[in-house]
Motif scaffolding. Structure first.
Motif, short mmCIF file in Angstrom:
data_model
loop_
_atom_site.label_atom_id
_atom_site.label_comp_id
_atom_site.label_asym_id
_atom_site.label_seq_id
_atom_site.Cartn_x
_atom_site.Cartn_y
_atom_site.Cartn_z
N VAL A 87 -16.61 -34.71 46.41
CA VAL A 87 -15.37 -33.94 46.52
C VAL A 87 -14.60 -34.03 45.21
O VAL A 87 -14.31 -35.13 44.72
CB VAL A 87 -14.51 -34.48 47.69
CG1 VAL A 87 -13.12 -33.86 47.66
CG2 VAL A 87 -15.20 -34.18 49.03
N VAL A 88 -14.26 -32.86 44.64
CA VAL A 88 -13.56 -32.81 43.35
C VAL A 88 -12.31 -31.94 43.52
O VAL A 88 -12.40 -30.70 43.55
CB VAL A 88 -14.47 -32.23 42.25
CG1 VAL A 88 -13.72 -32.14 40.92
CG2 VAL A 88 -15.72 -33.08 42.09
N PRO A 89 -11.12 -32.54 43.64
CA PRO A 89 -9.92 -31.75 43.88
C PRO A 89 -9.30 -31.10 42.65
O PRO A 89 -8.47 -30.20 42.77
CB PRO A 89 -8.95 -32.76 44.49
CG PRO A 89 -9.40 -34.08 43.93
CD PRO A 89 -10.89 -33.98 43.77
N THR A 90 -9.68 -31.54 41.44
CA THR A 90 -9.07 -30.99 40.22
C THR A 90 -10.15 -30.58 39.23
O THR A 90 -11.29 -31.04 39.29
CB THR A 90 -8.16 -32.02 39.53
OG1 THR A 90 -8.95 -33.14 39.10
CG2 THR A 90 -7.06 -32.51 40.47
N TYR A 91 -9.78 -29.69 38.33
CA TYR A 91 -10.65 -29.40 37.19
C TYR A 91 -9.80 -29.10 35.97
O TYR A 91 -8.61 -28.78 36.07
CB TYR A 91 -11.64 -28.28 37.50
CG TYR A 91 -11.09 -26.87 37.53
CD1 TYR A 91 -11.23 -26.03 36.44
CD2 TYR A 91 -10.48 -26.37 38.67
CE1 TYR A 91 -10.76 -24.73 36.47
CE2 TYR A 91 -10.01 -25.07 38.72
CZ TYR A 91 -10.16 -24.26 37.61
OH TYR A 91 -9.68 -22.97 37.66
N GLN A 92 -10.42 -29.22 34.80
CA GLN A 92 -9.69 -29.18 33.55
C GLN A 92 -10.19 -28.07 32.63
O GLN A 92 -11.37 -27.77 32.60
CB GLN A 92 -9.84 -30.52 32.81
CG GLN A 92 -9.26 -31.71 33.52
CD GLN A 92 -9.41 -33.00 32.72
OE1 GLN A 92 -10.08 -33.03 31.68
NE2 GLN A 92 -8.77 -34.07 33.18
N PHE A 93 -9.23 -27.50 31.90
CA PHE A 93 -9.53 -26.72 30.70
C PHE A 93 -9.19 -27.61 29.51
O PHE A 93 -8.10 -28.18 29.44
CB PHE A 93 -8.71 -25.43 30.65
CG PHE A 93 -9.30 -24.33 31.48
CD1 PHE A 93 -10.31 -23.52 30.98
CD2 PHE A 93 -8.85 -24.11 32.76
CE1 PHE A 93 -10.87 -22.52 31.74
CE2 PHE A 93 -9.40 -23.10 33.54
CZ PHE A 93 -10.41 -22.30 33.03
#
Length: 427
Positions: A87-93
């Motif tokens: 489970v991955v709730p965030t992602y980045q640029f």
């Protein structure tokens, strides 16, 4: 290449879906297997035709978005996926030189979805789960190691010519779903152009067991890294960390996969003195293409057979699963005598092509261009735009709704009856 003959199918005289005229799904990747599982759930007889002798261990796609997880609940597979997934709730640029630019949090959608996150799970695991289940279903026949060599369509339905372990055979069907990938034999058989373009560079995907967060502590589990020379896409899966980068057109696949070159590229991501063990490495062409039609008579196209796109955004697999479930729900209504055949199939074509063009193609092209932008002023503007969106909860929420495909599903639904969509369009 398989050929098509006698395209004279008439929906008014179409064969009923029954054991001697099953729905045939060509292709047993995640889209084909989802289509088969959904058709079986609808109570329809299904035959799966797959060229390879067993399910393929393909590492390529690994992201399942909120809208897709909600849909997969209907075939009762999401609990098993969560037991094995991440489970991955965030992602980045990010920028390769400047580091973190903006972070987006799917938990902003916690009030409208049960899955406010990305689930990272390599696609072959979903295929395995569904394969194990469908093997036990008496209404499903699995024909692996079988090639489609011809397809003819008469007034009552399609007949597939197959070459497999039993030699040359013919299989009468009521409907066909072509989910057999970008080189689709089904799409070629029905003569549908695959419109779009191929990127000059290829993409390489390399998996390693080294924990990149130990080397780059502020790294997210999913990261889009802009750079004018060599952008990166870095993500965590349950098995490994994966890094995607562009391969120059002049470089051969063998040169791109040279172990010394891989080490140099990985060391530039983050120095690792012992070196990087490489678990898997693939180089592949990347396209932005959509079939000119996603339905010809009783033949439907789904997934990569219907549309292929840059992987930057993680929506190709998801939209393919949406195709599969949309098609299966419509065929279920048709089989039960609850729907107008032509209206249902025409709606499938219109809706799924619209989503492919307006969402999948548009967003993945924009994402890819943003990562590889060379003009410094434009790159700075992209960074400012992403920071501004992430800083505004309302804009961030709207952005995340779109990239998670919740927006497209809310707009069109999956398998919604034609009358409902027409009524909504008139409001």
């Amino acid at each position: 290449m398989p050929s098509l003959t006698c395209m004279t199918w008439d929906p008014a005289t179409a064969a009923a879906v029954r054991p001697d005229r099953p729905v045939v799904v060509v292709g047993a990747g995640p889209v084909g297997m989802t289509a088969a599982a959904t058709l079986a759930h609808e109570g329809l007889p299904v035959v799966i035709v797959e060229l390879h002798p067993e399910p393929r261990p393909d590492w390529r796609a690994s992201t399942f978005h909120a809208a897709t997880l909600e849909l997969l609940e209907s075939i009762e597979i999401t609990d098993q996926m969560h037991a094995e997934g991440l489970v991955v709730p965030t992602y980045q640029f990010r920028d390769r030189v400047e580091g973190l630019v903006a972070e987006f949090d799917f938990r902003l959608l916690a009030d409208e979805t049960r899955y406010p996150y990305r689930l990272q799970l390599n696609q072959q695991h979903l295929v395995r789960m569904l394969f194990d289940r469908l093997q036990q279903d008496p209404g499903v026949q699995l024909r692996f190691g079988t090639r489609l060599t011809g397809l003819r369509v008469a007034g009552d339905g399609p007949v597939l010519e197959l070459e497999g372990p039993d030699g040359h055979t013919e299989l009468a069907a009521s409907y066909v779903i072509g989910a057999d990938g970008p080189r689709s034999a089904v799409r070629n058989a029905v003569g549908v152009p695959f419109e779009g373009f191929t990127y000059p560079e290829r993409f390489a995907i390399t998996s390693t067991s080294v924990d990149l967060q130990q080397l780059l502590p502020d790294l997210g589990h999913v990261n889009y890294v802009a750079d004018p020379e060599e952008w990166l896409f870095i993500l965590r899966t349950p098995e490994a960390w994966r890094v995607v980068w562009p391969v120059p057109p002049e470089l051969s696949a063998e040169e791109a996969g040279d172990p010394d070159r891989l080490q140099r590229q990985l060391q530039r991501v983050a120095p690792c003195e012992p070196g990087y063990p490489v678990i898997d490495h693939q180089v592949y062409n990347v396209h932005q293409r959509v079939a000119a039609a996603m339905r010809v008579g009783p033949v439907l196209l789904a997934g990569d057979a219907a549309h292929i796109n840059s992987p930057i955004g993680g929506v190709g697999l998801n939209s393919g699963i949406h195709d599969a479930m949309d098609a299966a729900r419509r065929l279920g209504r048709i089989a039960r005598g609850e729907a107008d055949v032509e209206a249902e199939l025409a709606t499938y074509d219109r809706v799924r092509r619209t989503v492919a063009l307006e969402y999948v193609q548009a967003d993945t092209q924009r994402n890819t261009d943003r990562l590889r932008e060379r003009d410094d002023a434009v790159r700075r503007q992209h960074q400012d735009d992403m920071r501004a969106i992430a800083a505004d909860p309302q804009r961030a929420r709207a952005y995340i709704r779109r990239v998670s495909l919740l927006e497209s599903v809310q707009r069109f639904g999956i398998g919604r009856p034609p009358a409902e969509l027409q009524e909504e369009a008139l409001r």
